[in-house]
Design an enzyme around this catalytic site. Structure first.
Site, short mmCIF file in Angstrom:
data_model
loop_
_atom_site.label_atom_id
_atom_site.label_comp_id
_atom_site.label_asym_id
_atom_site.label_seq_id
_atom_site.Cartn_x
_atom_site.Cartn_y
_atom_site.Cartn_z
N GLU A 15 -5.63 -11.01 -1.16
CA GLU A 15 -6.50 -10.83 0.02
C GLU A 15 -7.98 -10.86 -0.36
O GLU A 15 -8.79 -10.11 0.14
CB GLU A 15 -6.15 -9.51 0.72
CG GLU A 15 -4.68 -9.35 1.04
CD GLU A 15 -4.35 -8.05 1.74
OE1 GLU A 15 -5.26 -7.41 2.32
OE2 GLU A 15 -3.16 -7.68 1.75
N GLU A 54 0.81 -1.22 0.00
CA GLU A 54 0.00 0.00 0.00
C GLU A 54 0.85 1.27 0.00
O GLU A 54 0.68 2.17 0.81
CB GLU A 54 -0.95 -0.01 1.22
CG GLU A 54 -1.88 -1.23 1.21
CD GLU A 54 -2.84 -1.28 2.40
OE1 GLU A 54 -2.92 -0.28 3.15
OE2 GLU A 54 -3.48 -2.33 2.60
O1 G3I Z 1 -5.29 -11.74 18.36
C1 G3I Z 1 -4.84 -10.64 19.13
C2 G3I Z 1 -5.43 -10.71 20.53
O2 G3I Z 1 -4.91 -11.86 21.20
C3 G3I Z 1 -5.09 -9.44 21.30
O3 G3I Z 1 -5.70 -9.48 22.55
C4 G3I Z 1 -5.59 -8.25 20.48
C5 G3I Z 1 -5.27 -6.94 21.17
O4 G3I Z 1 -3.90 -6.65 20.99
O5 G3I Z 1 -4.93 -8.23 19.21
C6 G3I Z 1 -5.29 -9.37 18.45
O6 G3I Z 1 -4.60 -9.30 17.24
C7 G3I Z 1 -5.16 -8.40 16.30
C8 G3I Z 1 -5.36 -9.18 15.00
O7 G3I Z 1 -5.74 -8.31 13.93
C9 G3I Z 1 -6.43 -10.24 15.19
O8 G3I Z 1 -6.68 -10.85 13.95
C10 G3I Z 1 -4.19 -7.25 16.10
O9 G3I Z 1 -4.15 -6.46 17.29
C11 G3I Z 1 -4.64 -6.39 14.92
O10 G3I Z 1 -3.68 -5.39 14.66
C12 G3I Z 1 -4.77 -7.28 13.69
O11 G3I Z 1 -5.25 -6.48 12.62
C13 G3I Z 1 -4.88 -6.96 11.33
C14 G3I Z 1 -4.53 -5.73 10.48
O12 G3I Z 1 -4.23 -6.11 9.14
C15 G3I Z 1 -3.30 -5.03 11.05
O13 G3I Z 1 -2.21 -5.91 11.04
C16 G3I Z 1 -6.07 -7.70 10.69
O14 G3I Z 1 -6.30 -8.91 11.38
C17 G3I Z 1 -5.78 -7.98 9.24
O15 G3I Z 1 -6.94 -8.54 8.61
C18 G3I Z 1 -5.37 -6.72 8.49
O16 G3I Z 1 -4.99 -7.12 7.19
C19 G3I Z 1 -4.73 -6.04 6.26
C20 G3I Z 1 -3.57 -6.48 5.39
O17 G3I Z 1 -2.43 -6.73 6.17
C21 G3I Z 1 -3.30 -5.43 4.33
N1 G3I Z 1 -4.50 -5.19 3.53
C22 G3I Z 1 -5.66 -4.77 4.33
C23 G3I Z 1 -5.96 -5.83 5.37
C24 G3I Z 1 -7.19 -5.46 6.18
O18 G3I Z 1 -6.93 -4.31 6.94
#
Ligand code: G3I
Length: 393
Positions: free
Chosen positions: A292, A180
Site C-alpha cells: 500500500e 492489521e
Molecule cells: O465509493 C463509495 C460511494 O459511492 C459511497 O457513496 C460512499 C458512502 O458509502 O462510500 C464510497 O466508498 C468508500 C470508499 O472508501 C471510497 O474509496 C467506502 O465507504 C469507504 O469505506 C472506503 O474506505 C476505504 C477503507 O480502506 C475502508 O475499506 C479506503 O478507500 C481505503 O483506502 C482504505 O484502505 C485501507 C486498507 O484496506 C488497509 N490499510 C489502510 C488503508 C487506508 O485506511
C-alpha cells in the site's frame, strides 16, 4: 542633435536597431544612429513533462517484482485517464475496498459479487495479476461476523473465507488473508491487537489460524499473506515478527509478509528497507509484498494521528518544490532498494494518481499528493526519479 531623450524614445519603441553607443559610428548628428538591441533571451522553456513510454514503469522491474495499484470499479468503468495509466504502466491490481467483507457479505448469508467480479474480470482482460484484499480485518466488516460463541464465529469465518477464495481460485494469486492483527500497544505482553476478532474468538488470536487454514483449503495454490502497517518502526516490527514466528513454528499456512508502507516525506528509506531485511533474516523463503505504498507530503507529528492536533497546514495546490523533490528522492531510494531485495515480489501503490487518495481525508482533510501521477494524471518527478537514474529531481 541626437539626444539621450531621443534614444530613450527609440528604446521605448522596442524596435530592433543597431545601437552604436553615444557619439560612436558614422552618420551625421541630425539622423539617429542605428540602435542594435539584443532581443531578450527567451525564458528557458520548462522541461517537457516527463511522459513514460507505454510499459516503462512495469517493464523497469520485470523479473524483479510486479508493479501494482489499489483501484476501485469507479476507476475502470469510466474508461478515463486512471484506466489508461493503469493499463499502460501497471501489471497488478489490489481492490482498495471492494473485496472487503462489508462489500462482499453485507448481511449474513448474502453475497454480492458485483464489484469483485468486475475487478477480477478487468484485471484478467488486461493481463494483470490480482492481489485479494482483504479476507479478515477489524474494519470494513459487518457486526454479524462477531456474533455468537467462538465456535459460531469460527464457522462463519471459515464459511466466508471458503466462499470467497473458492470463487476466485486460480484467478487471485495472493490474498491478504489477515490484515492489521498486530497491536500498536507495546505494554500488552503479547503482540496481538485487541480487536473485535480477538474478542469474538474468546480473547485470543485463534481467528488468525482459522482464516489462514480455511484459505489454504479453498485454494492450495494461492499465496497467503499477512499484512501490516508501520513495520519500519522497530517495536511494531518486533511484534510482527513474533506473530509470524508463532504461525511458522506451528505450521499454520503462510506464504508471504505484506508491508503496507504508508509513509511520509520525513521517512528514511533505510528504515523502510530495514523492515524487509528483518523479515528476510528471520524467515528466508517467505515472499514479501509492498502492499500500500504512498508518501504523504506532510511530515505530521504523532498528535496529528492521535487527535488531529498539530497537523501540518494544507499546501492546497501549491506543494513546495522542495517537498516534491524530497518525495521523488525517497521514491527513488525505495525502488532502488526494492530492486536489490529478491524476496520482494510485488510493489503496489495505494492508488493511481493524487486525484484519488485516501490521504486526502486522513489523518485530516487536506490536499495530499502521495502518488506517482498528479491530480491532472500527469506523471510526477517522483516517477521520473524512479525510472531515470540520470535525472536530478
Ligand atoms: O465509493 C463509495 C460511494 O459511492 C459511497 O457513496 C460512499 C458512502 O458509502 O462510500 C464510497 O466508498 C468508500 C470508499 O472508501 C471510497 O474509496 C467506502 O465507504 C469507504 O469505506 C472506503 O474506505 C476505504 C477503507 O480502506 C475502508 O475499506 C479506503 O478507500 C481505503 O483506502 C482504505 O484502505 C485501507 C486498507 O484496506 C488497509 N490499510 C489502510 C488503508 C487506508 O485506511
Amino acid at each position: 542633435m541626437f539626444t539621450a531623450r531621443d534614444r530613450l524614445k527609440l528604446l521605448a519603441g522596442g524596435a530592433a536597431f543597431a545601437f552604436t553607443g553615444c557619439g560612436g559610428g558614422g552618420g551625421n548628428s541630425s539622423t539617429p544612429p542605428p540602435i542594435t538591441m539584443t532581443p531578450p533571451t527567451p525564458p528557458t522553456p520548462p522541461p517537457a513533462a516527463f511522459e513514460p513510454a507505454v510499459g516503462q514503469f512495469r517493464d523497469a522491474f520485470s523479473g524483479k517484482f510486479a508493479i501494482g495499484a489499489a483501484i476501485k470499479t469507479s476507476q475502470i468503468n469510466e474508461d478515463g485517464r486512471d484506466a489508461e495509466i493503469l493499463e499502460n504502466q501497471f501489471n497488478s491490481i489490489t481492490s482498495e475496498f471492494e473485496m472487503k467483507p462489508e462489500v462482499i457479505a453485507p448481511s449474513e448469508g448474502v453475497f454480492d459479487w458485483t464489484a469483485p467480479d468486475a475487478l477480477v474480470e478487468y484485471a484478467e482482460s488486461n493481463g494483470m495479476a490480482i492481489r485479494g484484499h482483504t479476507l479478515l480485518w477489524h474494519q470494513a466488516t459487518p457486526d454479524y461476523f462477531f456474533a455468537g460463541t467462538p465456535a459460531e464465529v469460527r464457522a462463519r469465518l471459515e464459511n466466508y473465507v471458503t466462499e470467497v477464495v473458492t470463487r476466485y481460485r486460480g484467478r487471485i494469486f495472493a490474498w491478504d488473508v489477515v490484515n492489521e492483527v498486530v497491536t500498536d500497544d507495546s505494554s500488552l505482553g503479547d503482540p496481538y491487537r485487541r480487536s473485535n476478532w480477538w474478542d469474538a474468538s474468546g480473547g485470543n488470536a485463534d481467528y488468525i489460524d482459522w482464516a489462514l487454514e480455511a484459505a489454504r483449503a479453498a485454494d492450495p495454490d494461492c499465496l497467503l499473506f499477512i499484512n501490516e502497517y508501520s513495520t519500519r518502526f522497530a517495536g511494531k516490527r518486533a511484534r510482527y515478527i513474533e506473530v509470524i514466528r508463532d504461525l511458522v513454528d506451528r505450521n499454520i499456512p503462510l506464504d508471504g509478509v505484506g508491508h503496507q508502507m504508508h509513509i511520509s516525506v520525513e521517512t528514511n528509506a533505510s528504515d523502510v528497507l530495514a523492515a524487509i531485511d528483518a523479515i528476510d533474516a528471520e524467515f528466508m523463503g517467505l515472499d514479501q509484498h509492498v502492499t500500500e505504498l504512498d508518501i504523504s507530503i506532510y511530515a505530521d507529528p504523532e498528535s496529528c494521528f492521535a487527535d488531529q492536533t498539530g497537523c501540518r497546514a494544507d499546501y492546497g495546490s501549491n506543494v513546495p518544490e522542495d517537498i516534491l523533490r524530497t518525495q521523488a528522492e525517497l521514491y527513488r531510494g525505495l525502488f532502488n532498494g526494492f530492486s536489490e531485495r529478491n524476496s520482494i515480489k510485488s510493489v503496489s501503490t495505494w492508488g493511481i494518481s493524487d486525484a484519488q487518495s485516501w490521504l486526502d481525508t486522513f489523518p485530516v482533510t487536506r490536499t495530499n499528493a502521495p502518488l506517482l501521477w498528479d491530480r491532472d494524471r500527469d506523471s510526477k518527478t517522483a516517477l521520473q526519479a524512479i525510472l531515470d537514474p540520470d535525472f536530478t529531481p
